[in-house]
Design a protein around this motif. Structure first.
Motif, PDB file in Angstrom:
ATOM      1  N   ARG A  22      -5.573   2.413   1.160  1.00  0.00           N
ATOM      2  CA  ARG A  22      -4.270   2.731   1.734  1.00  0.00           C
ATOM      3  C   ARG A  22      -3.200   2.047   0.887  1.00  0.00           C
ATOM      4  O   ARG A  22      -3.283   0.845   0.617  1.00  0.00           O
ATOM      5  CB  ARG A  22      -4.186   2.239   3.175  1.00  0.00           C
ATOM      6  CG  ARG A  22      -5.130   2.932   4.124  1.00  0.00           C
ATOM      7  CD  ARG A  22      -4.526   4.218   4.676  1.00  0.00           C
ATOM      8  NE  ARG A  22      -3.501   3.944   5.666  1.00  0.00           N
ATOM      9  CZ  ARG A  22      -2.686   4.869   6.168  1.00  0.00           C
ATOM     10  NH1 ARG A  22      -2.764   6.113   5.746  1.00  0.00           N
ATOM     11  NH2 ARG A  22      -1.790   4.554   7.082  1.00  0.00           N
ATOM     12  N   PRO A  78       0.946   1.239   0.248  1.00  0.00           N
ATOM     13  CA  PRO A  78       2.340   1.321   0.673  1.00  0.00           C
ATOM     14  C   PRO A  78       3.121   2.211  -0.297  1.00  0.00           C
ATOM     15  O   PRO A  78       2.718   2.410  -1.448  1.00  0.00           O
ATOM     16  CB  PRO A  78       2.821  -0.127   0.625  1.00  0.00           C
ATOM     17  CG  PRO A  78       1.873  -0.830  -0.282  1.00  0.00           C
ATOM     18  CD  PRO A  78       0.557  -0.110  -0.183  1.00  0.00           C
ATOM     19  N   ARG A  82       6.416  12.621   5.492  1.00  0.00           N
ATOM     20  CA  ARG A  82       5.444  12.896   6.546  1.00  0.00           C
ATOM     21  C   ARG A  82       4.497  14.028   6.144  1.00  0.00           C
ATOM     22  O   ARG A  82       3.297  13.996   6.456  1.00  0.00           O
ATOM     23  CB  ARG A  82       6.170  13.227   7.853  1.00  0.00           C
ATOM     24  CG  ARG A  82       6.966  12.060   8.422  1.00  0.00           C
ATOM     25  CD  ARG A  82       7.434  12.347   9.842  1.00  0.00           C
ATOM     26  NE  ARG A  82       8.376  11.340  10.314  1.00  0.00           N
ATOM     27  CZ  ARG A  82       8.053  10.122  10.723  1.00  0.00           C
ATOM     28  NH1 ARG A  82       6.784   9.739  10.715  1.00  0.00           N
ATOM     29  NH2 ARG A  82       8.983   9.278  11.138  1.00  0.00           N
ATOM     30  N   ASP A 119       0.339   5.400   2.990  1.00  0.00           N
ATOM     31  CA  ASP A 119       0.581   4.590   4.188  1.00  0.00           C
ATOM     32  C   ASP A 119       2.038   4.723   4.618  1.00  0.00           C
ATOM     33  O   ASP A 119       2.914   3.975   4.173  1.00  0.00           O
ATOM     34  CB  ASP A 119       0.232   3.134   3.918  1.00  0.00           C
ATOM     35  CG  ASP A 119       0.271   2.287   5.185  1.00  0.00           C
ATOM     36  OD1 ASP A 119       0.737   2.793   6.223  1.00  0.00           O
ATOM     37  OD2 ASP A 119      -0.163   1.122   5.124  1.00  0.00           O
ATOM     38  N   ILE A 120       2.297   5.660   5.497  1.00  0.00           N
ATOM     39  CA  ILE A 120       3.662   5.959   5.908  1.00  0.00           C
ATOM     40  C   ILE A 120       4.223   4.889   6.840  1.00  0.00           C
ATOM     41  O   ILE A 120       5.415   4.904   7.168  1.00  0.00           O
ATOM     42  CB  ILE A 120       3.715   7.359   6.551  1.00  0.00           C
ATOM     43  CG1 ILE A 120       5.136   7.922   6.471  1.00  0.00           C
ATOM     44  CG2 ILE A 120       3.181   7.331   7.967  1.00  0.00           C
ATOM     45  CD1 ILE A 120       5.240   9.375   6.830  1.00  0.00           C
ATOM     46  N   SER A 121       3.400   3.938   7.256  1.00  0.00           N
ATOM     47  CA  SER A 121       3.907   2.827   8.065  1.00  0.00           C
ATOM     48  C   SER A 121       4.550   1.752   7.201  1.00  0.00           C
ATOM     49  O   SER A 121       5.195   0.840   7.729  1.00  0.00           O
ATOM     50  CB  SER A 121       2.772   2.204   8.891  1.00  0.00           C
ATOM     51  OG  SER A 121       1.853   1.513   8.050  1.00  0.00           O
ATOM     52  N   ARG A 122       4.367   1.854   5.882  1.00  0.00           N
ATOM     53  CA  ARG A 122       4.959   0.878   4.955  1.00  0.00           C
ATOM     54  C   ARG A 122       5.685   1.632   3.843  1.00  0.00           C
ATOM     55  O   ARG A 122       5.100   1.932   2.801  1.00  0.00           O
ATOM     56  CB  ARG A 122       3.876  -0.024   4.373  1.00  0.00           C
ATOM     57  CG  ARG A 122       3.201  -0.944   5.384  1.00  0.00           C
ATOM     58  CD  ARG A 122       2.218  -1.867   4.690  1.00  0.00           C
ATOM     59  NE  ARG A 122       1.061  -1.146   4.160  1.00  0.00           N
ATOM     60  CZ  ARG A 122       0.176  -1.666   3.301  1.00  0.00           C
ATOM     61  NH1 ARG A 122       0.335  -2.901   2.867  1.00  0.00           N
ATOM     62  NH2 ARG A 122      -0.849  -0.953   2.895  1.00  0.00           N
ATOM     63  N   ASP A 179      13.759   2.445  11.273  1.00  0.00           N
ATOM     64  CA  ASP A 179      12.466   2.705  11.890  1.00  0.00           C
ATOM     65  C   ASP A 179      11.476   3.289  10.897  1.00  0.00           C
ATOM     66  O   ASP A 179      10.260   3.284  11.148  1.00  0.00           O
ATOM     67  CB  ASP A 179      12.634   3.657  13.076  1.00  0.00           C
ATOM     68  CG  ASP A 179      13.289   4.972  12.680  1.00  0.00           C
ATOM     69  OD1 ASP A 179      14.037   4.995  11.668  1.00  0.00           O
ATOM     70  OD2 ASP A 179      13.071   5.985  13.372  1.00  0.00           O
ATOM     71  N   PHE A 180      11.970   3.783   9.759  1.00  0.00           N
ATOM     72  CA  PHE A 180      11.089   4.400   8.759  1.00  0.00           C
ATOM     73  C   PHE A 180      11.019   3.551   7.488  1.00  0.00           C
ATOM     74  O   PHE A 180       9.937   3.281   6.980  1.00  0.00           O
ATOM     75  CB  PHE A 180      11.584   5.806   8.426  1.00  0.00           C
ATOM     76  CG  PHE A 180      10.661   6.568   7.524  1.00  0.00           C
ATOM     77  CD1 PHE A 180       9.536   7.203   8.035  1.00  0.00           C
ATOM     78  CD2 PHE A 180      10.900   6.649   6.160  1.00  0.00           C
ATOM     79  CE1 PHE A 180       8.660   7.893   7.200  1.00  0.00           C
ATOM     80  CE2 PHE A 180      10.040   7.331   5.315  1.00  0.00           C
ATOM     81  CZ  PHE A 180       8.914   7.954   5.840  1.00  0.00           C
ATOM     82  N   TYR A 181      12.183   3.160   6.950  1.00  0.00           N
ATOM     83  CA  TYR A 181      12.226   2.372   5.712  1.00  0.00           C
ATOM     84  C   TYR A 181      12.225   0.888   6.071  1.00  0.00           C
ATOM     85  O   TYR A 181      13.061   0.426   6.855  1.00  0.00           O
ATOM     86  CB  TYR A 181      13.463   2.716   4.896  1.00  0.00           C
ATOM     87  CG  TYR A 181      13.464   4.134   4.353  1.00  0.00           C
ATOM     88  CD1 TYR A 181      12.794   4.448   3.182  1.00  0.00           C
ATOM     89  CD2 TYR A 181      14.156   5.145   5.017  1.00  0.00           C
ATOM     90  CE1 TYR A 181      12.801   5.745   2.675  1.00  0.00           C
ATOM     91  CE2 TYR A 181      14.168   6.444   4.520  1.00  0.00           C
ATOM     92  CZ  TYR A 181      13.490   6.740   3.353  1.00  0.00           C
ATOM     93  OH  TYR A 181      13.504   8.018   2.867  1.00  0.00           O
ATOM     94  N   LYS A 182      11.313   0.122   5.468  1.00  0.00           N
ATOM     95  CA  LYS A 182      11.112  -1.271   5.849  1.00  0.00           C
ATOM     96  C   LYS A 182      11.685  -2.270   4.852  1.00  0.00           C
ATOM     97  O   LYS A 182      12.035  -3.385   5.235  1.00  0.00           O
ATOM     98  CB  LYS A 182       9.609  -1.550   6.013  1.00  0.00           C
ATOM     99  CG  LYS A 182       8.870  -0.554   6.911  1.00  0.00           C
ATOM    100  CD  LYS A 182       9.447  -0.472   8.310  1.00  0.00           C
ATOM    101  CE  LYS A 182       8.623   0.461   9.192  1.00  0.00           C
ATOM    102  NZ  LYS A 182       9.232   0.641  10.527  1.00  0.00           N
TER     103      LYS A 182
END
Length: 763
Positions: free
Chosen positions: A521, A523, A602, A612-615, A637-640
């Motif tokens: 996975r 980022p 997405r 890994d769309i969560s990071r 909420d999307f870009y960290k």
């Protein structure tokens, strides 16, 4: 290879997916990434740049890659014999002497040049300066521009005298110049000065740089100018290399809403001394007037008018005898007229017929306009595709050669192809069949053309063609990237997904680590530039930086190798598609196409379990820096994690030209809506801002105002100010390795969650 959503691909990747982690990059990995460009940049052969023809049309020249760097080659268009365009060693020595620096003959600091002095010299740009170098007698010198500078084209720098060299009439009978803010003439051989105006003052002067004689020497048009606001941006150079104490720098820098120069055309009859101030009913509240241009017969003179706010542009034509003006062409828009996309051509130089580019039907197309009435005589091009550029117009044959994109179904809609068409809209002929992006250069007489084409996965091919029927005369060069691929280079993958509306195709590219393992996975980092003035995802081959505005593919690869998937996307609000596609940006710069970008992410994640769309992190420079900050402010909420370079974070702080084009005039709530200062308290995630202390493109105070707002909001962030750094700090000039390491390390630590090697450790 173009990737689309595929259940088959998804199934294969799901079988391979695992929770395997990544090894933290060590110091050697960082050094490999930072040095990747240097290690790879000389590994291709015969990758050619677009051709440039000699003035006589007998030869053309281009730069190409060779062992160790670049060479400039010339081809005889008849015999096809090849030779060196000039002695690169002598030119490097001469240029280095003129610039007081070492110049490498295999890495001359320019990629393209124009011939001058009948082929005895070449000219090219270096930064803001143009240079001329003799290639028969080797001597280089900067081309001096004696004209008065203008802040972003709209405010004259009154601290610099205007170029007031006497302008000689076409019949050599008179010279004209400005004396004491007024227009005067002097007859040849006579010492006496004849005043044509007496109403000029220091606050309302005649500008000698706008003086234009009619071809018959009977009339002069000149602009009378009321100066705008002389706004100065002051910058402290904290660490000059030639002294201990800091220096103060000053720059004329008009900002949105500032008062700009007001120009009023004035017509003079030289023989009678009659003065006619042109009625401004057709050009009220101008943002900019072009210099006057006389028609060939001298019976009329025309100029271009852009209304402030960019909602209207127009060609205004003035009768030389009466001084009466009429609208030769008018272009209106509910949002904006894209100033950089304007094109006009007066057929035969008379103004009776005008070829005009317009987006009035939602796509940029060509029209034949009656220059006397302003009405369209006929459409020349039409369809759901865009004219990108007019290359040549033949008034005798009544033909146009132009480039366009989006005409070929099933092909990347950004690929430029070249076509020929008649003024009547008939006989449309395609001249560039290869499925690629084409840059075509025609010989001076139009009989031949060199077509240089490529894709991100296809090194450039350069071919000589016959114009009459498009027939191939010869293949000139064919790029070879075998050694580069052997070193590990893989072209970016092209991925297409639907945007926010579920219908519009959004195009992007994907760069994976060289040791990519689909079972792991990764980022994700997005390289963003979302300026409305262009599109930025690379379409041409050169991976080290052939396309302006976006990061280089190699720069994306360098980051990917540290354990990321790196992508670049053109969302709505950017150019080179339909008018509606670009209009998303109008008074809406905070949007930056993010709903399209997130939908694209997405869609790719749905086909690729390693994504890994969560990071997801993001980085960009200039307008891309603004977008990077706004990603964390409005889409946290999307870009960290974000790294923002030299951002124009508040459009009220930035240059007038770029911002009034997209946000309009007067300054309204849309400026505040996109402000990173006003919305700083919304910050989530991790932010690193990088700015050059001497940024002359975007006021560096914009970065400091964001920092101030973040501090007042109690937000944590990182800030790197590079002493002496310019706008391009970390990208093309300045301490590139240092800022690259800071960016790479920021993502490794905050997005990948891995430790970063200690740069301060004793080794």
């Amino acid at each position: 290879m173009i990737l689309r959503r595929s259940s088959r691909v998804l199934a294969i990747l799901l079988l391979c997916a695992s929770a395997a982690g990544q090894a933290a990059p060590d110091e050697a990995a960082f050094q490999r990434s930072i040095g990747l460009r240097r290690a790879w940049q000389d590994l291709t052969r015969d990758v050619a740049w677009p051709a440039h023809w000699t003035p006589d049309g007998r030869h053309f020249s281009y730069r190409k890659t060779v062992a160790g760097g670049f060479a400039f080659e010339t081809v005889d268009a008849e015999t096809l014999a090849k030779s060196a365009a000039f002695d690169t060693a002598r030119l490097a020595a001469t240029l280095g002497e003129a610039r007081h620096e070492a110049v490498d003959a295999l890495h001359l600091p320019f990629a393209e040049f124009d011939y001058a002095d009948g082929g005895k010299a070449i000219t090219f740009g270096l930064g803001e300066t143009r240079w001329r170098c003799g290639i028969v007698v080797y001597r280089c010198e900067a081309i001096v521009d004696n004209s008065r500078p203008r802040g972003f084209g709209v405010v004259r720098d009154l601290s610099v005298p205007a170029d007031n060299a006497p302008t000689v009439s076409p019949d050599r009978t008179w010279t004209a110049f400005v004396q004491g803010d007024n227009l005067v003439v002097r007859k040849a051989g006579d010492a006496a000065v004849v005043p044509l105006s007496v109403d000029g003052t220091a606050g309302d002067f005649y500008d000698p740089e706008t003086l234009r004689w009619s071809p018959d020497s009977r009339h002069i048009m000149i602009y009378r100018v009321r100066p705008g606001y002389q706004r100065r941006v002051l910058r402290v150079e904290s660490s000059p290399r030639d002294q201990v104490q800091p220096k103060l720098r000053s720059q004329l820098y008009p900002k949105p809403g500032d008062a700009i120069d007001q120009e009023r055309p004035v017509l003079f009859d030289v023989a009678t001394r009659r003065q006619t101030v042109i009625d401004d009913a057709l050009f009220p509240n101008p943002y900019q007037l072009s210099a006057p241009r006389w028609r060939k017969d001298g019976r009329s003179v025309a100029f271009d008018y852009v209304r402030r706010g960019f909602g209207r542009v127009r060609i205004v034509a003035v009768d030389a005898e009466s001084g009466v003006a009429h609208a030769a062409v008018t272009e209106d828009a509910k949002t904006f007229v894209f100033a950089d996309l304007r094109y006009q051509h007066e057929v035969g130089g008379r103004g009776d017929e005008i070829i005009w580019a317009s987006e009035r039907d939602g796509w940029n197309h060509l029209y034949l306009v009656d220059g006397r009435t302003g009405k369209v005589k006929r459409r020349i091009t039409s369809g759901n595709w865009v004219v990108r550029d007019v290359i040549a117009v033949d008034d005798v044959k009544r033909e146009i050669v132009f480039s366009a994109s989006g005409m070929n179904a099933g092909e990347d809609p950004y690929f430029r192809h070249v076509y020929r068409i008649g003024f009547d809209g008939r006989r449309l002929t395609a001249l560039t069949p290869a499925k690629a992006d084409h840059d075509v250069r025609f010989s001076p007489d139009g009989s031949l053309y060199v077509d240089t084409y490529s894709r991100v996965d296809l090194p450039t091919v350069s071919e000589l063609h016959r114009s009459s029927d498009g027939a191939l005369v010869a293949t000139i060069t064919k790029g070879d990237d075998g050694a580069l691929r052997a070193a590990g280079f893989r072209p970016p993958e092209v991925f297409v997904a639907k945007g926010r509306d579920g219908r519009t195709d959004i195009w992007g590219v994907v760069v994976r680590p060289r040791d990519y393992d689909p079972r792991k996975r990764y980022p994700v980092i997005e390289n963003i530039y979302a300026g409305p003035h262009d599109s930025f995802v690379p379409k041409q081959y050169w991976p080290f930086g052939y396309h302006s505005g976006g990061d280089k593919v190699i720069g994306m690869q360098a980051q990917a190798d540290l354990g990321f998937i790196v992508v670049q996307i053109d969302g709505t609000g950017t150019a080179n598609r339909s008018k509606a596609f670009q209009d998303v940006a109008w008074k809406n710069l905070a949007d930056s196409g993010f709903p399209d970008r997130i939908a694209w992410h997405r869609a790719l994640a749905a086909t690729d379990p390693s994504y890994d769309i969560s990071r997801v992190g993001i980085y960009g420079a200039s307008a891309g820096g603004q977008s990077t900050l706004n990603a964390l402010l409005f889409h946290g909420d999307f870009y960290k994690v974000g790294v923002a370079y030299a951002g124009c974070y508040d459009n009220r702080m930035d240059k007038i030209s770029w911002n009034e084009q997209w946000l309009g005039w007067p300054v309204d709530a849309s400026y505040a809506a996109a402000s990173g200062v006003d919305h700083a308290a919304r910050l989530t995630g991790k932010l690193l801002m990088i700015v050059g202390e001497q940024d002359s493109n975007v006021d560096p105070a914009s970065t400091m105002q964001v920092a101030d707002a973040l501090i007042r909001a109690g937000k944590d962030f990182d800030l790197l100010v590079v002493p002496g750094g310019e706008h391009s700090v970390g990208r093309s000039t300045g301490p590139i390795d240092y800022v690259a390491r800071r960016q790479f390390g920021f993502f490794v630590r905050n997005l990948a969650g891995e430790p970063v090697p200690d740069a301060n450790a004793v080794r």
